[in-house]
Scaffold this active site. Sequence first.
Site, mmCIF file in Angstrom:
data_model
loop_
_atom_site.group_PDB
_atom_site.id
_atom_site.type_symbol
_atom_site.label_atom_id
_atom_site.label_comp_id
_atom_site.label_asym_id
_atom_site.label_seq_id
_atom_site.Cartn_x
_atom_site.Cartn_y
_atom_site.Cartn_z
ATOM 1 N N GLY A 7 70.090 -17.980 18.182
ATOM 2 C CA GLY A 7 69.913 -17.509 16.808
ATOM 3 C C GLY A 7 70.536 -16.157 16.552
ATOM 4 O O GLY A 7 70.115 -15.425 15.654
ATOM 5 N N GLY A 8 71.576 -15.831 17.310
ATOM 6 C CA GLY A 8 72.182 -14.510 17.208
ATOM 7 C C GLY A 8 73.053 -14.287 15.994
ATOM 8 O O GLY A 8 73.565 -13.182 15.801
ATOM 9 N N ALA A 9 73.229 -15.312 15.147
ATOM 10 C CA ALA A 9 73.961 -15.124 13.892
ATOM 11 C C ALA A 9 73.006 -14.967 12.716
ATOM 12 O O ALA A 9 73.442 -14.818 11.577
ATOM 13 C CB ALA A 9 74.913 -16.291 13.640
ATOM 14 N N GLY A 10 71.707 -15.011 12.984
ATOM 15 C CA GLY A 10 70.716 -14.794 11.943
ATOM 16 C C GLY A 10 70.453 -13.315 11.739
ATOM 17 O O GLY A 10 71.126 -12.450 12.308
ATOM 18 N N PHE A 11 69.455 -13.012 10.941
ATOM 19 C CA PHE A 11 69.180 -11.621 10.574
ATOM 20 C C PHE A 11 68.731 -10.783 11.771
ATOM 21 O O PHE A 11 69.405 -9.827 12.174
ATOM 22 C CB PHE A 11 68.126 -11.602 9.463
ATOM 23 C CG PHE A 11 67.587 -10.253 9.133
ATOM 24 C CD1 PHE A 11 68.432 -9.171 8.938
ATOM 25 C CD2 PHE A 11 66.219 -10.053 9.008
ATOM 26 C CE1 PHE A 11 67.928 -7.915 8.625
ATOM 27 C CE2 PHE A 11 65.703 -8.814 8.693
ATOM 28 C CZ PHE A 11 66.558 -7.743 8.505
ATOM 29 N N ILE A 12 67.606 -11.142 12.374
ATOM 30 C CA ILE A 12 67.114 -10.377 13.519
ATOM 31 C C ILE A 12 68.029 -10.579 14.720
ATOM 32 O O ILE A 12 68.339 -9.632 15.453
ATOM 33 C CB ILE A 12 65.667 -10.778 13.857
ATOM 34 C CG1 ILE A 12 64.744 -10.510 12.676
ATOM 35 C CG2 ILE A 12 65.177 -10.033 15.096
ATOM 36 C CD1 ILE A 12 63.338 -11.076 12.840
ATOM 37 N N GLY A 13 68.483 -11.808 14.915
ATOM 38 C CA GLY A 13 69.348 -12.100 16.055
ATOM 39 C C GLY A 13 70.631 -11.306 16.047
ATOM 40 O O GLY A 13 71.069 -10.802 17.092
ATOM 41 N N THR A 132 56.193 -14.671 15.244
ATOM 42 C CA THR A 132 55.823 -13.988 14.007
ATOM 43 C C THR A 132 54.328 -13.705 13.945
ATOM 44 O O THR A 132 53.527 -14.414 14.570
ATOM 45 C CB THR A 132 56.216 -14.862 12.797
ATOM 46 O OG1 THR A 132 55.686 -14.321 11.594
ATOM 47 C CG2 THR A 132 55.672 -16.283 12.946
ATOM 48 N N ASP A 133 53.954 -12.706 13.146
ATOM 49 C CA ASP A 133 52.533 -12.444 12.920
ATOM 50 C C ASP A 133 51.884 -13.501 12.033
ATOM 51 O O ASP A 133 50.659 -13.588 11.950
ATOM 52 C CB ASP A 133 52.317 -11.052 12.328
ATOM 53 C CG ASP A 133 52.978 -10.841 10.977
ATOM 54 O OD1 ASP A 133 53.692 -11.745 10.490
ATOM 55 O OD2 ASP A 133 52.803 -9.748 10.396
ATOM 56 N N GLU A 134 52.700 -14.335 11.384
ATOM 57 C CA GLU A 134 52.140 -15.343 10.477
ATOM 58 C C GLU A 134 51.323 -16.406 11.213
ATOM 59 O O GLU A 134 50.532 -17.122 10.591
ATOM 60 C CB GLU A 134 53.244 -15.979 9.643
ATOM 61 C CG GLU A 134 53.935 -14.976 8.733
ATOM 62 C CD GLU A 134 54.799 -15.622 7.666
ATOM 63 O OE1 GLU A 134 54.446 -16.719 7.206
ATOM 64 O OE2 GLU A 134 55.823 -15.020 7.301
ATOM 65 N N TYR A 157 55.754 -23.439 8.118
ATOM 66 C CA TYR A 157 56.525 -22.509 8.958
ATOM 67 C C TYR A 157 55.649 -21.896 10.042
ATOM 68 O O TYR A 157 55.973 -21.960 11.238
ATOM 69 C CB TYR A 157 57.145 -21.406 8.103
ATOM 70 C CG TYR A 157 57.559 -20.203 8.915
ATOM 71 C CD1 TYR A 157 58.553 -20.320 9.889
ATOM 72 C CD2 TYR A 157 56.943 -18.962 8.746
ATOM 73 C CE1 TYR A 157 58.922 -19.222 10.664
ATOM 74 C CE2 TYR A 157 57.308 -17.870 9.511
ATOM 75 C CZ TYR A 157 58.295 -18.004 10.466
ATOM 76 O OH TYR A 157 58.655 -16.925 11.233
#
EC number: 4.2.1.46
Length: 350
Positions: A7-13, A132-134, A157
Amino acid sequence: MRILVTGGAGFIGSALVRYLVSINAEVLNVDKLTYAGNLASLKPVEGLRNYRFLRADICDRVAINEAFETFQPDYVIHLAAESHVDRSITGADDFVQTNVNGTFTMLETARQYWSNLSQNRKAFFKMLHVSTDEVYGSLGDRGQFEEVSPYDPSSPYSASKAASDHFATAWQRTYGLPVVISNCSNNYGPFHFPEKLIPLMILNALDRKPLPVYGTGSNIRDWLYVDDHARALWLIVREGRPGEKYNVGGRNELRNIDVVNRICLLLDELSPNASHYGDLITFVKDRPGHDARYAIDATKLETELGWKAQENFDTGIRKTVEWYLENGWWWQPLRDKVYSGERLGLLEKA
């Protein structure tokens, strides 16, 4: 040091990949490139000798096994996931497939790879499952989520991420796979896909479109600057103890309406218009199952591993707004061709 990042092309990644490459780690980025994956976020590392990219689905066991065998990672940081709550409400299938089945594939491939390593390399190897905290559900007016907080997911999710956390724990307990889990609060910062609250508000405001705030805007979130999160992930995969969980939070609890108002005030200052951006705020029908409050207690990470956030919300949100004002080359194609800001996650028309 070889690190396989999913997932390195995502936001956090992408924030993590940029950070790891900057400290001279050798990185293999494995990403399917869904709508939210964007190689433009990785232009700063494109072509560098210590960065490689592999387009692959984490559910594809053959491709993932080949990635492990060819790259021979020392660490694995697993971020690949479907992550937008609104999309999960009307399209849960993708969330189960990627977040649950994909995590199973990653864990099982990592287990087989790890079991065949030499004793020295086996003792060194570690996998970090990023969550996630969710998964903890909704808090009342008081208290914070701790690592021992019970799971109580509210959305498709968060349920899919809770399931993936349980798989990671099971693979550590049953097979001894050295897995660590992190659970983070809401991230924000540059290169954030514009379906999420902060980039959506910034870009809608610049386009003079309504700023849709769910319900009364009273839902509270803890905000974590994405570069602080990237540093935390690198620390956790190196120093975290297998079988343990670490919560990552920014200690910035704010109501959604207060976040939107701060964005509007910053835009009034940095990109003034004839009318105030706050005039665009529009209250809309709430999200189904909208959790009232999230708050992370990051004491364990701070005391055991020595992590500390460098940005507070005031400094981080200013950097974020300035970045979007200066980097239309990145977000304008997304607004034009991928997601223009329409409401998602409605079970019926508002």
